[in-house]
Design an enzyme around this catalytic site. Structure first.
Site, PDB file in Angstrom:
ATOM      1  CG  HIS A 272     -11.458  -3.533  10.922  1.00  0.00           C
ATOM      2  ND1 HIS A 272     -10.545  -3.718  11.882  1.00  0.00           N
ATOM      3  CD2 HIS A 272     -11.159  -2.907  10.004  1.00  0.00           C
ATOM      4  CE1 HIS A 272      -9.637  -3.137  11.521  1.00  0.00           C
ATOM      5  NE2 HIS A 272      -9.881  -2.403  10.473  1.00  0.00           N
TER       6      HIS A 272
ATOM      7  CD  GLU B  75     -12.068   3.748  14.275  1.00  0.00           C
ATOM      8  OE1 GLU B  75     -10.863   4.197  14.041  1.00  0.00           O
ATOM      9  OE2 GLU B  75     -12.326   2.554  14.500  1.00  0.00           O
TER      10      GLU B  75
ATOM     11  CD  GLN C 280     -11.440   0.773  11.110  1.00  0.00           C
ATOM     12  OE1 GLN C 280     -10.777   0.356  10.172  1.00  0.00           O
ATOM     13  NE2 GLN C 280     -10.861   1.354  12.022  1.00  0.00           N
TER      14      GLN C 280
ATOM     15  CG  HIS D  59      -8.393  -1.035   5.734  1.00  0.00           C
ATOM     16  ND1 HIS D  59      -8.677   0.154   6.071  1.00  0.00           N
ATOM     17  CD2 HIS D  59      -8.396  -1.697   6.992  1.00  0.00           C
ATOM     18  CE1 HIS D  59      -9.156   0.329   7.134  1.00  0.00           C
ATOM     19  NE2 HIS D  59      -8.887  -0.943   7.947  1.00  0.00           N
TER      20      HIS D  59
ATOM     21  CD  GLU E 155      -6.203  -2.019  10.728  1.00  0.00           C
ATOM     22  OE1 GLU E 155      -7.101  -1.584   9.829  1.00  0.00           O
ATOM     23  OE2 GLU E 155      -6.346  -1.814  11.890  1.00  0.00           O
TER      24      GLU E 155
HETATM   25  N1  CMX Z   1      -6.225   0.167  -1.302  1.00  0.00           N
HETATM   26  C1  CMX Z   1      -5.462  -0.340  -2.363  1.00  0.00           C
HETATM   27  N2  CMX Z   1      -4.243   0.321  -3.005  1.00  0.00           N
HETATM   28  C2  CMX Z   1      -4.275   1.501  -2.615  1.00  0.00           C
HETATM   29  C3  CMX Z   1      -4.754   2.013  -1.328  1.00  0.00           C
HETATM   30  C4  CMX Z   1      -5.979   1.104  -0.771  1.00  0.00           C
HETATM   31  N3  CMX Z   1      -6.621   1.497   0.375  1.00  0.00           N
HETATM   32  N4  CMX Z   1      -4.453   3.298  -0.918  1.00  0.00           N
HETATM   33  C5  CMX Z   1      -3.487   3.571  -1.894  1.00  0.00           C
HETATM   34  N5  CMX Z   1      -3.418   2.557  -2.980  1.00  0.00           N
HETATM   35  C6  CMX Z   1      -2.494   2.607  -4.056  1.00  0.00           C
HETATM   36  C7  CMX Z   1      -2.772   3.952  -4.996  1.00  0.00           C
HETATM   37  O1  CMX Z   1      -4.171   3.455  -5.768  1.00  0.00           O
HETATM   38  C8  CMX Z   1      -1.565   4.072  -5.543  1.00  0.00           C
HETATM   39  O2  CMX Z   1      -1.534   3.377  -6.662  1.00  0.00           O
HETATM   40  P1  CMX Z   1      -0.917   3.755  -8.309  1.00  0.00           P
HETATM   41  O3  CMX Z   1       0.390   4.321  -7.828  1.00  0.00           O
HETATM   42  O4  CMX Z   1      -1.244   2.711  -9.009  1.00  0.00           O
HETATM   43  O5  CMX Z   1      -1.770   5.067  -8.501  1.00  0.00           O
HETATM   44  C9  CMX Z   1      -0.564   3.672  -4.572  1.00  0.00           C
HETATM   45  O6  CMX Z   1      -1.000   2.855  -3.651  1.00  0.00           O
HETATM   46  C10 CMX Z   1      -0.133   4.751  -3.743  1.00  0.00           C
HETATM   47  O7  CMX Z   1      -1.131   5.659  -3.586  1.00  0.00           O
HETATM   48  P2  CMX Z   1      -1.064   7.113  -2.884  1.00  0.00           P
HETATM   49  O8  CMX Z   1      -2.367   7.497  -3.291  1.00  0.00           O
HETATM   50  O9  CMX Z   1       0.078   7.858  -3.605  1.00  0.00           O
HETATM   51  O10 CMX Z   1      -0.957   6.900  -1.450  1.00  0.00           O
HETATM   52  P3  CMX Z   1       0.314   6.912  -0.657  1.00  0.00           P
HETATM   53  O11 CMX Z   1       1.180   6.128  -1.025  1.00  0.00           O
HETATM   54  O12 CMX Z   1       0.598   8.423   0.047  1.00  0.00           O
HETATM   55  O13 CMX Z   1      -0.392   5.993   0.648  1.00  0.00           O
HETATM   56  C11 CMX Z   1      -0.767   4.054   1.843  1.00  0.00           C
HETATM   57  C12 CMX Z   1      -0.890   4.696   0.375  1.00  0.00           C
HETATM   58  C13 CMX Z   1      -0.972   2.492   1.712  1.00  0.00           C
HETATM   59  C14 CMX Z   1       1.013   3.955   2.064  1.00  0.00           C
HETATM   60  C15 CMX Z   1      -1.359   4.936   2.871  1.00  0.00           C
HETATM   61  O14 CMX Z   1      -2.668   4.811   2.419  1.00  0.00           O
HETATM   62  C16 CMX Z   1      -1.158   4.341   4.357  1.00  0.00           C
HETATM   63  O15 CMX Z   1      -0.300   4.437   4.927  1.00  0.00           O
HETATM   64  N6  CMX Z   1      -2.255   3.669   4.805  1.00  0.00           N
HETATM   65  C17 CMX Z   1      -2.075   2.978   6.198  1.00  0.00           C
HETATM   66  C18 CMX Z   1      -3.021   3.695   7.015  1.00  0.00           C
HETATM   67  C19 CMX Z   1      -4.636   4.111   6.937  1.00  0.00           C
HETATM   68  O16 CMX Z   1      -4.949   3.325   5.803  1.00  0.00           O
HETATM   69  N7  CMX Z   1      -5.208   4.556   7.678  1.00  0.00           N
HETATM   70  C20 CMX Z   1      -6.610   4.609   7.652  1.00  0.00           C
HETATM   71  C21 CMX Z   1      -7.568   3.494   8.663  1.00  0.00           C
HETATM   72  C22 CMX Z   1      -7.191   3.564  10.123  1.00  0.00           C
HETATM   73  C23 CMX Z   1      -7.502   2.166  10.589  1.00  0.00           C
HETATM   74  O17 CMX Z   1      -7.803   1.125  10.014  1.00  0.00           O
HETATM   75  O18 CMX Z   1      -7.850   2.215  11.752  1.00  0.00           O
HETATM   76 CO    CO Z   2      -8.855  -0.616  10.066  1.00  0.00          CO
END
Ligand code: CMX
Ligand code: CO
Length: 150
Positions: A7, A43, A60, A84, A134
């Site tokens: 997705h 979602e 998604q 993502h 993912e």
């Molecule tokens: N795509 C690209 N870059 C991303 C991002 C994304 N989706 N999310 C965060 N970033 C980048 C930010 O821009 C930031 O970059 P800079 O430092 O250069 O500004 C950096 O990563 C840190 O971002 P943050 O806003 O401080 O966020 P966190 O570190 O707290 O979290 C992450 C980032 C990836 C660890 C967190 O989003 C995560 O755990 N993701 C996995 C879970 C998820 O996304 N769940 C929702 C979807 C569920 C599903 O698919 O079922």
């Molecule tokens: Co997903």
């Protein structure tokens, strides 16, 4: 082995309005919807096509259930858009272990629960050229049913 795009995750402010956009513009219908409290999302999965490995490819659509969730934080910073990509695999544990050995940060020690009872984990976007990635293993098909019957 990663065998398909499972997705594309799209962050939105208003799930119902976004679902309606995909229906009215492209004719896509919602295949499944749920709330995943652990991930902090409401979602809707929109099925685009079946895939040759028995799985399928979805969009998604994701609305945050709380501001401090991954999608909530991302929306506040970036606005709506692609959040993502997710690759499908028959064995998320094995693929996550292989990828971790290559030096990419895998965010979870053990895969967690995703859409439709799937098992999911994420790779850190900073280790993937800016793309939150993912990995997904779909839930096994229900006894006597198709993979869709759960
Ligand atoms: N795509 C690209 N870059 C991303 C991002 C994304 N989706 N999310 C965060 N970033 C980048 C930010 O821009 C930031 O970059 P800079 O430092 O250069 O500004 C950096 O990563 C840190 O971002 P943050 O806003 O401080 O966020 P966190 O570190 O707290 O979290 C992450 C980032 C990836 C660890 C967190 O989003 C995560 O755990 N993701 C996995 C879970 C998820 O996304 N769940 C929702 C979807 C569920 C599903 O698919 O079922
Ligand atoms: Co997903």
């Amino acid at each position: 082995m990663l065998t398909r795009i499972d997705h594309i995750g799209i962050a939105c402010h208003d799930l119902d309005r976004t679902v309606e956009f995909y229906r009215a513009t492209y004719g896509f219908e919602v295949h499944h919807s749920e709330i995943n409290e652990e991930q902090g999302v409401r979602e809707a999965m929109i099925k685009v096509n079946d895939a040759s490995d028995g799985g399928a490819t979805y969009l998604q659509l994701l609305e945050p259930t709380r501001e401090d969730s991954a999608v909530g934080k991302w929306l506040a910073k970036n606005g709506e858009g692609v959040h993502h990509i997710a690759f499908g695999t028959a064995d998320v544990d094995a693929d996550a272990a292989d990828i971790r050995e290559k030096g990419v940060r895998v965010l979870y020690d053990e895969p967690r629960t995703g859409s439709m009872g799937s098992r999911i984990t994420f790779l850190h976007p900073k280790d993937c050229h800016g793309v939150l990635t993912e990995l997904v293993t779909a839930a096994p098909p229900a006894e006597g049913g198709s993979p869709e019957d759960h």
